[in-house]
Design a protein around this motif. Structure first.
Motif, short mmCIF file in Angstrom:
data_model
loop_
_atom_site.label_atom_id
_atom_site.label_comp_id
_atom_site.label_asym_id
_atom_site.label_seq_id
_atom_site.Cartn_x
_atom_site.Cartn_y
_atom_site.Cartn_z
N GLN A 1 1.38 6.77 -6.35
CA GLN A 1 0.32 7.55 -6.14
C GLN A 1 0.34 8.97 -6.32
OE1 GLN A 1 -0.98 7.92 -1.76
NE2 GLN A 1 -3.10 6.75 -2.63
N MET B 1 -5.46 -3.58 7.91
CA MET B 1 -5.73 -4.68 8.68
C MET B 1 -5.72 -6.14 8.19
SD MET B 1 -6.90 -3.12 12.34
CE MET B 1 -5.95 -4.44 13.25
N ALA C 1 2.23 8.69 -1.57
CA ALA C 1 1.69 9.74 -1.82
C ALA C 1 2.82 10.84 -2.35
CB ALA C 1 0.58 10.43 -0.75
N GLY D 1 -0.32 -2.56 4.46
CA GLY D 1 0.46 -1.39 4.82
C GLY D 1 1.34 -1.77 5.84
N SER D 2 1.04 -1.31 7.20
CA SER D 2 1.86 -1.36 8.30
C SER D 2 2.66 -2.86 8.32
CB SER D 2 1.20 -1.21 9.44
OG SER D 2 -0.23 -1.32 9.56
N CYS E 1 3.70 7.04 2.94
CA CYS E 1 4.53 8.20 2.99
C CYS E 1 5.86 7.88 3.94
CB CYS E 1 3.88 9.46 3.56
SG CYS E 1 2.71 10.31 2.35
N ARG F 1 -7.59 5.60 -5.32
CA ARG F 1 -7.93 5.38 -4.03
C ARG F 1 -9.03 6.28 -3.54
NH1 ARG F 1 -4.17 3.90 1.06
NH2 ARG F 1 -4.34 1.83 0.31
N SER G 1 0.68 -1.09 0.12
CA SER G 1 0.10 -0.02 0.06
C SER G 1 0.84 1.12 0.15
CB SER G 1 -0.88 -0.02 1.19
OG SER G 1 -2.15 0.85 1.02
N PRO G 2 0.37 2.55 -0.48
CA PRO G 2 1.37 3.74 -0.68
C PRO G 2 1.48 3.94 0.91
CG PRO G 2 -1.00 3.97 -1.39
CD PRO G 2 -0.80 2.62 -1.11
N HIS H 1 -4.87 9.92 -5.88
CA HIS H 1 -5.12 9.81 -4.36
C HIS H 1 -6.66 10.61 -4.16
CE1 HIS H 1 -5.08 9.19 -0.27
NE2 HIS H 1 -3.66 9.50 -0.04
C1 LIG Z 1 3.36 5.11 7.41
C2 LIG Z 1 2.15 5.04 6.64
C3 LIG Z 1 2.47 6.18 5.62
C4 LIG Z 1 1.06 6.15 4.90
N1 LIG Z 1 0.94 6.94 3.70
C5 LIG Z 1 -0.18 6.81 2.73
C6 LIG Z 1 -0.06 7.29 1.52
O1 LIG Z 1 1.07 7.98 1.37
N2 LIG Z 1 -1.17 7.21 0.62
C7 LIG Z 1 -2.31 6.51 1.12
O2 LIG Z 1 -3.13 6.63 0.29
N3 LIG Z 1 -2.33 5.81 2.18
C8 LIG Z 1 -1.21 6.03 3.01
N4 LIG Z 1 -1.27 5.14 4.46
C9 LIG Z 1 -2.32 4.45 4.45
C10 LIG Z 1 -1.89 2.95 4.13
O3 LIG Z 1 -1.86 2.86 2.65
C11 LIG Z 1 -2.99 1.92 4.56
O4 LIG Z 1 -4.26 2.22 3.65
C12 LIG Z 1 -3.41 1.93 6.00
O5 LIG Z 1 -2.15 1.94 6.60
C13 LIG Z 1 -4.12 0.67 6.23
O6 LIG Z 1 -3.35 -0.44 6.01
P1 LIG Z 1 -2.61 -1.24 7.27
O7 LIG Z 1 -3.74 -1.65 8.05
O8 LIG Z 1 -2.32 -2.54 6.36
O9 LIG Z 1 -1.61 -0.51 7.76
C14 LIG Z 1 -0.12 5.24 5.05
C15 LIG Z 1 -0.02 4.27 6.43
C16 LIG Z 1 1.28 4.32 6.95
C17 LIG Z 1 1.14 3.38 8.17
#
Ligand SMILES: Cc1cc2nc3c(=O)[nH]c(=O)nc-3n(C[C@H](O)[C@H](O)[C@H](O)COP(=O)(O)O)c2cc1C
Length: 361
Positions: free
Chosen positions: A99, A302, A57, A324-325, A25, A231, A22-23, A178
């Motif tokens: 993104q 999650m 992003a 993501g995480s 930052c 997104r 997932s994207p 985005h």
């Molecule tokens: C450190 C961090 C940076 C993120 N940056 C972006 C981003 O640049 N663009 C975006 O759409 N979502 C961003 N998110 C949200 C993640 O892409 C993802 O949708 C969100 O963390 C939920 O997924 P997860 O539960 O697997 O972490 C970010 C999340 C984290 C943890």
């Protein structure tokens, strides 16, 4: 029935599996430039076996950064450092995506680990004036953002166009717009942040105009044979806000504009909302958009258990899962998932690792 490790072909691109990064930052750029950090961060996840990696992003203009340390693609100078990362990701089998973003009224903040005040940066602190559909601050009491004029909207759309062309030059083969998390496009969608009375506010048609126009401009500049995703915050999860039904309608319209996939996130458009967070909490939104609009979707939020991820694909609730995480905790998650699902060999890391780590017997 498709599974997590089945390839997916969209246009001329084939993902080696349904697992995407997932994207995210990194808030670790100077003047928007990618660095060695980005090469190692993104490159590790390519080695780890992800099919798709969507880079963070990336701001289409300096004013569109969330923090002064965000990545950007507002000048040609940004291209080569990003190209270094796309070459590496592609060499090791991942599809490199990016993104493109504008933070709107949520711009000009500190890196999250410094955000003790939880207030936008002022000009004196190195911040800048935020822009939005309407002069409504994200948090009550903050300085109001500047309401965009018609011509300023056009300028931002032009910045998305220019960044799209640069993204192609940087070697990306997947482009994402985005439209989530309270940033500029989402703030046009939601009646909670969009109070305009011109053609960009009011009705559903007007609130989605910015996104649809921008998507059209980007799609025309992006090669037809390469995937383009958007997104969305599918719902604001709050009375009077943007709804799942509206996301389904918008997705139908975006599909007819050449959008290939909707990446289904939610929320973060207004503060102080209680989200129903839990394992796979947003998968239902992906399912609603996929069934309601007849478009491919990515589920995110999650997703960290291999069996859960495999079931999301197998039950047709999404076409791709984005992590993501969990991908920050474990860049080799795809490899570990293949072992957990007893599908050894379905994820092959590059030879210097692979010949040692493949389970034998
Ligand atoms: C450190 C961090 C940076 C993120 N940056 C972006 C981003 O640049 N663009 C975006 O759409 N979502 C961003 N998110 C949200 C993640 O892409 C993802 O949708 C969100 O963390 C939920 O997924 P997860 O539960 O697997 O972490 C970010 C999340 C984290 C943890």
């Amino acid at each position: 029935m498709a599974g997590l490790f089945d390839p997916l072909t969209i246009k001329s691109i084939t993902l080696r599996n349904r697992i995407g990064v997932s994207p995210m930052c990194q808030y670790w750029s100077e003047d928007g430039m990618a660095s060695d950090w980005h090469l190692v961060h993104l490159g590790s996840r390519a080695i780890g076996g992800a099919g798709l990696i969507i880079a963070e992003a990336t701001a289409v203009e300096a004013r569109g950064r969330i923090t002064p340390q965000d990545a950007g693609l507002w000048s040609d100078d940004h291209i080569e450092p990003l190209a270094r990362t796309t070459r590496f990701m592609a060499q090791y089998g991942a599809v490199p995506g990016i993104q493109l973003a504008h933070a709107g009224r949520k711009a000009s903040t500190e890196q999250p680990w410094k955000r003790t005040r939880d207030k936008p940066l002022t000009i004196d602190q190195g911040g800048w004036e935020r822009v939005a559909p309407s002069p409504v601050p994200f948090r009550p009491g903050d300085t109001a953002p500047k309401e965009l004029t018609f011509l300023e909207i056009r300028d931002i759309q032009q910045a998305f166009h220019a960044a799209t062309i640069r993204a192609k030059e940087a070697g990306y083969s997947w482009l994402e717009f985005h439209g989530a998390h309270g940033y500029l496009a989402h703030s046009f969608h939601s009646p909670l942040s969009n109070k305009r009375t011109d053609q960009y506010g009011g009705s559903f048609e007007n609130r989605t105009r910015f996104t649809l126009e921008t998507v059209r401009i980007m799609r025309a500049a992006w090669p037809e044979n390469l995937p383009f995703s958007v997104r969305l915050s599918v719902t604001d999860w709050v009375e009077g806000g943007w709804t799942t039904e509206e996301s389904v309608e918008l997705s139908k319209l975006m599909k007819s504009e050449g959008v290939d996939l909707v990446d289904c996130s939610s929320g973060y458009g207004v503060p102080s909302v209680t989200y129903p967070v839990g394992q796979g909490w947003q998968v239902q939104l992906s399912e609603a958009v996929r069934n309601g609009a007849g478009i491919m979707t990515a589920a995110v939020g999650m997703i960290n258990d291999p069996a859960q991820a495999d079931a999301i694909i197998g039950e047709g609730r999404a076409d791709i899962v984005l992590l993501g995480s969990e991908m920050l905790r474990d860049p080799y998650w795809p490899f570990h998932a293949s072992i957990a699902l007893k599908k050894p060999g379905s994820v092959r890391m590059p030879l210097p690792y692979d010949y040692v780590i493949q389970p034998h017997g």
